[in-house]
Design an enzyme around this catalytic site. Structure first.
Site, PDB file in Angstrom:
ATOM      1  CG  HIS A   1     -25.382   0.998  39.156  1.00  0.00           C
ATOM      2  ND1 HIS A   1     -24.813   1.736  40.054  1.00  0.00           N
ATOM      3  CD2 HIS A   1     -25.130  -0.283  38.737  1.00  0.00           C
ATOM      4  CE1 HIS A   1     -23.577   0.557  39.937  1.00  0.00           C
ATOM      5  NE2 HIS A   1     -24.011  -0.337  39.367  1.00  0.00           N
TER       6      HIS A   1
ATOM      7  CD  GLU B   1     -26.015   4.835  39.870  1.00  0.00           C
ATOM      8  OE1 GLU B   1     -26.889   4.555  40.747  1.00  0.00           O
ATOM      9  OE2 GLU B   1     -24.791   4.363  39.906  1.00  0.00           O
TER      10      GLU B   1
ATOM     11  CB  CYS C   1     -24.076  -1.819  42.802  1.00  0.00           C
ATOM     12  SG  CYS C   1     -23.918  -3.239  41.577  1.00  0.00           S
TER      13      CYS C   1
HETATM   14  N1  GLN Z   1     -18.067  -5.655  42.310  1.00  0.00           N
HETATM   15  C1  GLN Z   1     -19.288  -5.886  42.565  1.00  0.00           C
HETATM   16  C2  GLN Z   1     -20.051  -6.947  41.467  1.00  0.00           C
HETATM   17  O1  GLN Z   1     -19.574  -7.040  40.369  1.00  0.00           O
HETATM   18  C3  GLN Z   1     -20.203  -4.909  42.427  1.00  0.00           C
HETATM   19  C4  GLN Z   1     -20.251  -4.063  41.235  1.00  0.00           C
HETATM   20  C5  GLN Z   1     -20.853  -2.642  41.091  1.00  0.00           C
HETATM   21  O2  GLN Z   1     -20.953  -2.026  42.548  1.00  0.00           O
HETATM   22  N2  GLN Z   1     -21.382  -2.358  40.032  1.00  0.00           N
HETATM   23  O3  GLN Z   1     -20.920  -7.539  41.714  1.00  0.00           O
END
Ligand code: GLN
Length: 551
Positions: free
Chosen positions: A520, A522, A383
């Protein structure tokens, strides 16, 4: 007919109520029962999505896009039933729903009160979580009540489950209470008094536990178990000792050996096959007998509270098990990393930059991605970790020196990561947002699929389609993709409709294993097979280590 087991906690929090509930569910599942788990949280936030990981640990995301308590992660790792929005709710949600009904006039002129309106609403939510009256209905729903008995805010939940057990009858519901039995070194004794008091509190409300799970740093001798039994009115066989375990995957065996599942099945009149915990034993054996060991640097922001990266830690460990290797994770605060000291990362076999929000420590993460890229150390960016890898590549390889995300610099002249203002959600509905939109529940959330480009590392891992869960607001800006591609970055997966970047990577001719993913992964890792992306990452770390040893 669905039966319910209510799991409460006493004395202090952080004793592992979620793992205990999930372990009981796992044993019951091994006995051939269809099981689910529900978590009720007493706080007023509608969901944990708006809470800092420092406050509440990780926010777990379900396929259907709910931002939930991290215990739901344990649930999915322990049993095969997948969690949905309905499996976690908060006081905030209950009150919101009651107040909406009140405004709508649904209470027909009545005074709206905690009892019965709030407690009834809680029962409706519990039944929804158990899938009652739907084809998804389970044999047993294990309902975990957040917080500890005696907290003002969890009282309506306790009252609701007491009423529910009265309505359903004694053979439809069981109560399990998790408590703490401290060892006092100066006295050389285990103390049962806090347990006596917490059960008293529970009984004051009208709940008599059927079993006590007594957490301690050691096994509790029979003498103390007898004493607890006497003072709490719980049969001695129901006073179960749960010592600290070096791996949470030992807990199902610990509970089963002491007969917890038999006791529950007897109470609920469940006729089912005996438990079979072979696969748990095999898992524990693997955890305890690694053939190799590797060091992974996790460069993030929430490094002081390892609960913030719960699923990630587990996913790395699962992939370690799959590769017969112990994974040692070092948490490094990205705020402490800069160009002058980033070479400290050279001693790791792999580097991971996890998800995160806000500008703090971002430049350290960008320096980390650069170091991993230039020194050919396996890199996984999750992310935000993908976003920083993209910013780094844009700055240092694509000639976009001022590249940034509009999250960190709204006026950046080269917004390679930007807020998208219009997109379609999982149901295909058009959604719109600006920087001023509500924070709660407005991210790109939940499972989404996209096509993977053949011939890429991502394709080796996922095959033609990748379906993973999301939780983010910002996206790689489509307008810069051609420039990044021309500079050598491979965009290996794009969403089908909006062409949002899902995966970036480097060709394996340039770097052995470098990948950033917008989702994600995970959240979908289980101990049984590991997760293909993490399995591949840990495999690359092992190869890197072998290579280093040779040099
Ligand atoms: N802050 C970034 C966004 O909102 C990444 C979010 C995250 O890593 N879950 O896109």
């Amino acid at each position: 007919m669905t039966k319910f087991v209510f799991v409460t906690g006493g004395v202090v929090s952080s004793l592992g109520k979620g793992v205990a509930a999930a372990s009981l569910a796992a044993i019951l599942e091994s006995r051939g029962l269809k099981v689910t788990l529900i978590k009720m949280d007493p706080y007023l936030n509608v969901d944990p999505g708006t809470m800092s990981p420092f406050q509440h640990g990780e926010v777990f995301v379900t396929d259907d896009g709910a931002e939930t308590d991290l215990d739901l992660g344990h649930y999915e790792r322990f049993i095969s039933t997948r969690m949905r929005k309905a499996n976690n709710f908060t006081s905030g949600q209950i009150y919101k729903s009651v107040l909406e009904k009140e405004r709508h006039g649904d209470y027909l002129g009545k005074t709206v009160q905690v009892i019965p309106h709030v407690t009834n609403e809680i029962q409706v939510y519990i039944k929804k979580g158990a899938g009652l009256d739907t084809p998804d209905a389970v044999d047993v729903a294990i309902v975990e009540i957040g917080g500890t008995v005696g907290d003002i805010e969890s009282q309506p939940f306790l009252e609701a489950v007491r009423q529910m057990s009265l309505r359903l009858g004694p053979d439809q519901t069981a109560f399990v209470h998790l408590t703490y039995v401290p060892w006092i070194p100066s006295a050389g004794e285990l103390k049962t008094k806090p347990t006596q008091h917490t059960v008293q509190k529970l009984r004051e409300i009208g709940i008599q536990p059927d079993a006590l799970l007594c957490r301690a740093d050691r096994y509790i001798p029979d003498e103390e178990r007898d004493k607890i039994s006497l003072f709490t009115n719980v049969v001695t066989s129901g006073v179960i000792s749960v010592p600290d375990a070096d791996t949470i995957y030992k807990v199902p065996r610990i509970l089963h050996e002491q007969g917890l599942d038999d006791l529950i099945c007897k109470k609920l009149h469940l006729n089912c096959q005996p438990a079979n915990l072979q696969r748990w034993d095999a898992l524990v054996y693997e955890v305890e007998h690694p053939k190799d060991e590797i060091k992974v640097a996790m460069v993030g922001k929430y490094v002081d509270l390892s609960d913030s990266y719960k699923s990630l830690n587990e996913a790395l460990r699962h992939a370690g098990i799959h590769n017969h290797a112990k994974v040692n994770i070092s948490y490094i605060d990205s705020e402490t990393i800069c160009a002058d000291n980033v070479n400290q990362l050279g001693r790791y076999d792999a580097i991971l930059v996890p998800g995160g929000f806000g500008i703090r420590g971002v430049e350290g993460k960008i320096a980390t991605a650069r170091y991993a890229r230039e020194h050919r150390i396996p890199y996984l960016g999750i992310c935000l970790g993908m976003q920083v890898a993209t910013i780094e590549y844009a700055r240092n390889m694509a000639g976009l020196q001022n590249a940034n995300s509009t999250e960190f610099n709204p006026d950046t002249p080269e917004p390679v990561i930007a807020l998208i203002t219009e997109w379609r959600d999982r149901e295909g509905n058009l959604q719109q947002r600006t920087a001023q939109s509500d924070m709660g529940g407005t991210m790109r959330l939940g499972a989404q699929s996209s096509d993977v480009q053949p011939g890429t590392l991502a394709h080796q891992i996922y095959g033609d389609v990748v379906t993973e869960r999301h939780r983010h607001r910002y996206e790689a800006n489509v307008n810069y993709l051609d420039q990044l591609r021309a500079a050598g970055l491979v965009i290996s997966a794009l969403t089908q409709q909006e062409h949002l970047t899902e995966i970036v990577e480097l060709p394996q001719t340039v770097h052995p294993w470098f990948m950033g993913v917008q989702f994600h992964p995970e959240f979908k890792s289980t101990p049984w097979n590991g997760h293909p992306l993490f399995n591949s990452f840990i495999h690359a770390a092992l190869e890197h280590k072998t290579q280093q040893d040779k040099n």
